[in-house]
Motif scaffolding. Structure first.
Motif, PDB file in Angstrom:
ATOM      1  N   MET A   1       0.849  -1.175   0.000  1.00 39.37           N
ATOM      2  CA  MET A   1       0.000   0.000   0.000  1.00 39.37           C
ATOM      3  C   MET A   1       0.899   1.245   0.000  1.00 39.37           C
ATOM      4  N   ASN A   2       0.601   2.202  -0.882  1.00 36.86           N
ATOM      5  CA  ASN A   2       1.425   3.403  -0.939  1.00 36.86           C
ATOM      6  C   ASN A   2       0.965   4.436   0.098  1.00 36.86           C
ATOM      7  N   ASN A   3       1.729   5.530   0.219  1.00 34.92           N
ATOM      8  CA  ASN A   3       1.443   6.536   1.247  1.00 34.92           C
ATOM      9  C   ASN A   3       0.061   7.158   1.090  1.00 34.92           C
ATOM     10  N   LYS A   4      -0.324   7.455  -0.148  1.00 32.37           N
ATOM     11  CA  LYS A   4      -1.652   8.042  -0.381  1.00 32.37           C
ATOM     12  C   LYS A   4      -2.748   7.085   0.078  1.00 32.37           C
ATOM     13  N   GLU A   5      -2.620   5.824  -0.246  1.00 27.91           N
ATOM     14  CA  GLU A   5      -3.622   4.830   0.163  1.00 27.91           C
ATOM     15  C   GLU A   5      -3.682   4.689   1.683  1.00 27.91           C
ATOM     16  N   LEU A   6      -2.522   4.756   2.356  1.00 28.68           N
ATOM     17  CA  LEU A   6      -2.506   4.680   3.825  1.00 28.68           C
ATOM     18  C   LEU A   6      -3.272   5.848   4.445  1.00 28.68           C
ATOM     19  N   ILE A   7      -3.050   7.052   3.924  1.00 27.53           N
ATOM     20  CA  ILE A   7      -3.749   8.221   4.450  1.00 27.53           C
ATOM     21  C   ILE A   7      -5.246   8.125   4.148  1.00 27.53           C
ATOM     22  N   GLU A   8      -5.609   7.708   2.952  1.00 30.77           N
ATOM     23  CA  GLU A   8      -7.028   7.547   2.612  1.00 30.77           C
ATOM     24  C   GLU A   8      -7.702   6.547   3.551  1.00 30.77           C
ATOM     25  N   ARG A   9      -7.033   5.444   3.832  1.00 31.33           N
ATOM     26  CA  ARG A   9      -7.581   4.441   4.745  1.00 31.33           C
ATOM     27  C   ARG A   9      -7.753   5.036   6.138  1.00 31.33           C
ATOM     28  N   GLY A  10      -6.746   5.772   6.615  1.00 36.42           N
ATOM     29  CA  GLY A  10      -6.835   6.400   7.926  1.00 36.42           C
ATOM     30  C   GLY A  10      -7.964   7.404   8.008  1.00 36.42           C
ATOM     31  N   LEU A  11      -8.151   8.202   6.958  1.00 38.91           N
ATOM     32  CA  LEU A  11      -9.240   9.174   6.939  1.00 38.91           C
ATOM     33  C   LEU A  11     -10.599   8.485   7.003  1.00 38.91           C
ATOM     34  N   LEU A  25      -1.384   3.465  12.334  1.00 41.02           N
ATOM     35  CA  LEU A  25      -0.826   4.301  11.275  1.00 41.02           C
ATOM     36  C   LEU A  25       0.214   5.300  11.770  1.00 41.02           C
ATOM     37  N   LEU A  26       0.191   5.606  13.057  1.00 38.29           N
ATOM     38  CA  LEU A  26       1.102   6.607  13.611  1.00 38.29           C
ATOM     39  C   LEU A  26       2.344   5.960  14.220  1.00 38.29           C
ATOM     40  N   HIS A  27       3.487   6.531  13.943  1.00 35.43           N
ATOM     41  CA  HIS A  27       4.730   6.095  14.573  1.00 35.43           C
ATOM     42  C   HIS A  27       4.662   6.426  16.061  1.00 35.43           C
ATOM     43  N   GLU A  66       3.429  13.205  -2.779  1.00 35.77           N
ATOM     44  CA  GLU A  66       4.734  13.331  -3.416  1.00 35.77           C
ATOM     45  C   GLU A  66       5.789  12.814  -2.453  1.00 35.77           C
ATOM     46  N   GLY A  67       6.430  11.735  -2.824  1.00 33.67           N
ATOM     47  CA  GLY A  67       7.441  11.138  -1.956  1.00 33.67           C
ATOM     48  C   GLY A  67       6.840  10.788  -0.602  1.00 33.67           C
ATOM     49  N   PRO A  68       7.473  11.229   0.488  1.00 30.93           N
ATOM     50  CA  PRO A  68       6.985  10.864   1.820  1.00 30.93           C
ATOM     51  C   PRO A  68       5.820  11.735   2.309  1.00 30.93           C
ATOM     52  N   TYR A  69       5.399  12.729   1.500  1.00 31.68           N
ATOM     53  CA  TYR A  69       4.356  13.659   1.924  1.00 31.68           C
ATOM     54  C   TYR A  69       3.025  13.385   1.247  1.00 31.68           C
ATOM     55  N   LEU A  93       5.316  10.485   5.958  1.00 30.28           N
ATOM     56  CA  LEU A  93       5.370   9.073   6.294  1.00 30.28           C
ATOM     57  C   LEU A  93       6.767   8.514   6.093  1.00 30.28           C
ATOM     58  N   GLU A  94       7.106   7.522   6.904  1.00 31.12           N
ATOM     59  CA  GLU A  94       8.335   6.738   6.756  1.00 31.12           C
ATOM     60  C   GLU A  94       7.986   5.284   7.008  1.00 31.12           C
ATOM     61  N   ASP A  95       8.403   4.439   6.116  1.00 30.30           N
ATOM     62  CA  ASP A  95       8.208   2.993   6.278  1.00 30.30           C
ATOM     63  C   ASP A  95       6.766   2.632   6.614  1.00 30.30           C
ATOM     64  N   GLY A  96       5.810   3.300   5.950  1.00 29.99           N
ATOM     65  CA  GLY A  96       4.400   2.960   6.122  1.00 29.99           C
ATOM     66  C   GLY A  96       3.749   3.508   7.378  1.00 29.99           C
ATOM     67  N   LEU A  97       4.427   4.415   8.089  1.00 35.27           N
ATOM     68  CA  LEU A  97       3.865   5.026   9.292  1.00 35.27           C
ATOM     69  C   LEU A  97       3.927   6.546   9.192  1.00 35.27           C
ATOM     70  N   ILE A  98       2.932   7.207   9.771  1.00 39.11           N
ATOM     71  CA  ILE A  98       2.924   8.665   9.823  1.00 39.11           C
ATOM     72  C   ILE A  98       3.886   9.102  10.917  1.00 39.11           C
ATOM     73  N   VAL A  99       4.845   9.954  10.544  1.00 39.51           N
ATOM     74  CA  VAL A  99       5.834  10.423  11.515  1.00 39.51           C
ATOM     75  C   VAL A  99       5.664  11.900  11.866  1.00 39.51           C
TER      76      VAL A  99
END
Length: 119
Positions: A1-11, A25-27, A66-69, A93-99
C-alpha cells in the motif's frame, strides 16, 4: 500500500469514528506541529478522542502525494456551522507510518467574499 492509500484508509477510519485505528498508522514518536495538539502516538490518539473533530463531517476535495508527503485538502463542517472550515493537512510518512503532521485551518467566509470558492 502506498502513502496516499494509507492516508485515505486512515481518513475513512477516522471519519467512521474509529479513532483507535490511527494507532496502527502513527509512529510511536509521531511529531505534531499544530498549536495545542500533542506529539506522540498515544497522546495524539487520546487527544483526538476528545476533539470536536469527531463531530465534524470531512469532505475530501483533493489528495496530493509526493514522496513521503501526503496533502489532504478538505472541508470540515458541523451541524452548528454549515460553512465550516477549509483544512489542509500535511502528513509525512516513513516505512508505512505517519511520523509528522502539519495543518492549516481557515474558516469558510460568506460566499460573497470568495467569488471563486474555497474549494
Amino acid at each position: 500500500m502506498n502513502n496516499k492509500e494509507l492516508i485515505e484508509r486512515g481518513l475513512k477510519e477516522f471519519a467512521s469514528g474509529n479513532v483507535e485505528a490511527l494507532r496502527t498508522l502513527l509512529h510511536e514518536d509521531f511529531l505534531e506541529h499544530s498549536p495545542g495538539n500533542p506529539s506522540g502516538r498515544d497522546e495524539f490518539v487520546e487527544f483526538l478522542t476528545r476533539s470536536p473533530l469527531l463531530e465534524s463531517r470531512m469532505t475530501v476535495k483533493r489528495i496530493v502525494a509526493e514522496g513521503p508527503y501526503v496533502m489532504v485538502h478538505h472541508h470540515a463542517t458541523r451541524a452548528d456551522d454549515e460553512r465550516g472550515a477549509a483544512v489542509v493537512d500535511i502528513w509525512r510518512l516513513e516505512d508505512g507510518l505517519i511520523v509528522e503532521h502539519w495543518d492549516v485551518v481557515q474558516p469558510v467566509p460568506d460566499p460573497a467574499a470568495v467569488p471563486n470558492g474555497m474549494f
